[in-house]
Design a protein around this motif. Sequence first.
Motif, short mmCIF file in Angstrom:
data_model
loop_
_atom_site.label_atom_id
_atom_site.label_comp_id
_atom_site.label_asym_id
_atom_site.label_seq_id
_atom_site.Cartn_x
_atom_site.Cartn_y
_atom_site.Cartn_z
N GLY A 2 9.14 10.27 -0.97
CA GLY A 2 10.20 9.49 -1.59
C GLY A 2 11.32 9.05 -0.66
O GLY A 2 12.17 8.27 -1.06
N VAL A 3 11.39 9.57 0.56
CA VAL A 3 12.28 8.98 1.58
C VAL A 3 11.42 8.55 2.76
O VAL A 3 10.34 9.11 2.99
CB VAL A 3 13.42 9.91 2.07
N GLU A 4 11.92 7.58 3.52
CA GLU A 4 11.14 6.99 4.60
C GLU A 4 10.90 7.97 5.74
O GLU A 4 11.50 9.05 5.78
CB GLU A 4 11.88 5.74 5.15
N SER A 5 10.09 7.52 6.69
CA SER A 5 9.79 8.36 7.85
C SER A 5 11.02 8.53 8.73
O SER A 5 11.94 7.71 8.72
CB SER A 5 8.66 7.72 8.67
N PHE A 59 0.83 -1.21 0.00
CA PHE A 59 0.00 0.00 0.00
C PHE A 59 0.87 1.26 0.00
O PHE A 59 2.01 1.23 0.46
CB PHE A 59 -0.94 -0.01 1.22
N PRO A 60 0.30 2.36 -0.54
CA PRO A 60 1.08 3.60 -0.56
C PRO A 60 1.05 4.31 0.79
O PRO A 60 0.08 4.17 1.53
CB PRO A 60 0.34 4.44 -1.60
N THR A 61 2.11 5.01 1.12
CA THR A 61 2.08 5.97 2.22
C THR A 61 2.63 7.28 1.64
O THR A 61 2.99 7.31 0.46
CB THR A 61 2.94 5.54 3.43
N GLU A 62 2.73 8.31 2.45
CA GLU A 62 3.28 9.56 1.92
C GLU A 62 4.79 9.48 1.74
O GLU A 62 5.37 10.33 1.07
CB GLU A 62 2.88 10.74 2.83
N THR A 63 5.44 8.48 2.33
CA THR A 63 6.91 8.38 2.21
C THR A 63 7.32 7.42 1.10
O THR A 63 7.86 7.83 0.09
CB THR A 63 7.53 7.94 3.55
N VAL A 64 7.07 6.11 1.33
CA VAL A 64 7.38 5.08 0.34
C VAL A 64 6.27 4.03 0.42
O VAL A 64 5.44 4.08 1.33
CB VAL A 64 8.76 4.41 0.61
N TYR A 65 6.23 3.08 -0.51
CA TYR A 65 5.25 2.00 -0.41
C TYR A 65 5.62 1.08 0.76
O TYR A 65 6.80 0.84 1.03
CB TYR A 65 5.22 1.18 -1.71
N ILE A 125 14.50 16.41 -5.21
CA ILE A 125 15.61 15.45 -5.21
C ILE A 125 15.26 14.24 -4.34
O ILE A 125 15.45 13.09 -4.74
CB ILE A 125 16.92 16.14 -4.75
N ALA A 126 14.70 14.49 -3.15
CA ALA A 126 14.25 13.39 -2.28
C ALA A 126 13.22 12.54 -3.01
O ALA A 126 13.27 11.31 -2.98
CB ALA A 126 13.65 13.96 -0.99
N HIS A 127 12.32 13.20 -3.68
CA HIS A 127 11.23 12.53 -4.39
C HIS A 127 11.74 11.60 -5.48
O HIS A 127 11.18 10.54 -5.73
CB HIS A 127 10.32 13.63 -4.97
N ASN A 128 12.83 12.00 -6.13
CA ASN A 128 13.34 11.24 -7.28
C ASN A 128 14.46 10.27 -6.96
O ASN A 128 14.81 9.44 -7.79
CB ASN A 128 13.86 12.21 -8.36
N LEU A 129 15.06 10.39 -5.78
CA LEU A 129 16.30 9.67 -5.49
C LEU A 129 16.20 8.16 -5.73
O LEU A 129 16.94 7.58 -6.53
CB LEU A 129 16.72 9.97 -4.05
N PHE A 130 15.29 7.49 -5.03
CA PHE A 130 15.19 6.03 -5.15
C PHE A 130 14.72 5.62 -6.54
O PHE A 130 15.13 4.59 -7.07
CB PHE A 130 14.25 5.45 -4.09
N TYR A 131 13.86 6.45 -7.12
CA TYR A 131 13.39 6.19 -8.48
C TYR A 131 14.59 6.18 -9.43
O TYR A 131 14.76 5.28 -10.25
CB TYR A 131 12.38 7.26 -8.88
N ASP A 132 15.45 7.18 -9.26
CA ASP A 132 16.60 7.31 -10.16
C ASP A 132 17.68 6.27 -9.90
O ASP A 132 18.45 5.93 -10.81
CB ASP A 132 17.15 8.74 -10.11
N PHE A 133 17.75 5.73 -8.68
CA PHE A 133 18.65 4.60 -8.44
C PHE A 133 18.24 3.42 -9.33
O PHE A 133 19.07 2.69 -9.84
CB PHE A 133 18.60 4.15 -6.97
N ARG A 134 16.95 3.27 -9.48
CA ARG A 134 16.46 2.17 -10.33
C ARG A 134 16.63 2.49 -11.81
O ARG A 134 16.83 1.59 -12.62
CB ARG A 134 15.02 1.83 -9.97
N VAL A 135 16.56 3.77 -12.15
CA VAL A 135 16.88 4.18 -13.54
C VAL A 135 18.34 3.83 -13.84
O VAL A 135 18.66 3.32 -14.91
CB VAL A 135 16.63 5.69 -13.75
N LEU A 136 19.20 4.07 -12.87
CA LEU A 136 20.62 3.70 -13.03
C LEU A 136 20.73 2.21 -13.34
O LEU A 136 21.43 1.81 -14.27
CB LEU A 136 21.40 4.06 -11.75
N ASP A 137 20.03 1.39 -12.57
CA ASP A 137 20.12 -0.05 -12.77
C ASP A 137 19.67 -0.48 -14.16
O ASP A 137 20.20 -1.43 -14.72
CB ASP A 137 19.32 -0.80 -11.70
#
Length: 348
Positions: A176-179, A31-37, A287-299
């Motif tokens: 995009g970052v955890e609590s 489920f979604p939260t305001e930080t991460v799934y 930047i916080a919003h995109n960070l983990f997303y862009d780590f996966r773009v890197l992969d």
Amino acid sequence: MTEIIRINTDNNKDVIKKCADAIKGGGTVVFPTETVYGLGADAFNPEACKKIFIAKNRPADNPLIVHISNMAMLDDVAYIEDDLREKMKHIWPSPLTLLLKKKKSVPDIVSAGLDTVCIRFPDNPIALALIDESGPIAAPSANISTRPSIVDSVTAIKELNGRVDIIIDAGRVKYGVESTIIDCTVKPYRLLRAGAFTVEDIETMIGPVYVDPLARGYSQSKVALTPGLKYRHYAPSKKLFLIEDENKFREFISSDLASNFLILCSEENSQYARGKALILGRDIYEIAHNLFYDFRVLDSSDKKYGVIQSFPEEGIGFAVMNRIRKASFLIIKDKDNIDKINKVLNEA
Ligand code: AMP
Ligand code: MG
């Protein structure tokens, strides 16, 4: 079999009911939260919570966070001092997680045998409606252990299809970052994990917080602040290099060597890039919003490695730098020579 349900205003009620039934029946729901799934199960059902550890491949000594949707639920699971409870009535729902003494109702598997439990009251309407219907939900971040946290539903489906009962498809999350986690069983309170709720705000709202230097994210220390932190975290599969000094970063990304790297940086620094630059965002929230997303773009990119710059450690930037350092294969600190990168690559 995993059921993937796209949620919208028309089907909202039915979807929440279905997911709450799954939780109450001992199932698992992403489920979604305001930080991460998050990957949740009934916090009072040890067998259901066990499924979370299996689905994520999570070590059993890394406890879960119990998610609540009102203050009465808090009293079902943990002890809290009256004045802190009063303050939290105004601060929650928000991405601030409190470590408190746990009540007997919380099974050992949730707290990894500790007498404390992390409590979170998320600020996301889907999460809140779900918890309202199901009761307290134990959930860590939905990613497979060690991987970057999941901030969008496409990744949630890619990573967890077949591993859980239901995935709620709700698009991208807000932060995009955890609590942020603070330990409220000690005085002064102590920061256990930097996160979306800034330390500056905690200090104005509830008082002084001790911030251990380890919270900046250097070294996988054996003296972990919180059980989860002794494990490798947030890392892309490809080797990520952090260059903390801005001039050295610019020098590196304009060199020939940079052609093997996906460059993760600000718009301003992208003009120095010889290789392909991925702009993380225009301000620290983006930047916080995109960070983990862009780590996966890197992969999934055609580049062999990643290189990332540092950002000011203020506000949410403190959590951003914590995550970047933990995700990095090698950190080039201000005093280090960037040739260190070459050396490491030649040795590998
Ligand atoms: P995540 O796994 O991604 O959501 O992380 C949950 C975090 O909460 C981990 O870093 C855990 O170590 C931390 N945590 C949960 N319960 C406790 C506890 N009782 N004591 C210390 N840390 C905890
Ligand atoms: Mg996690």
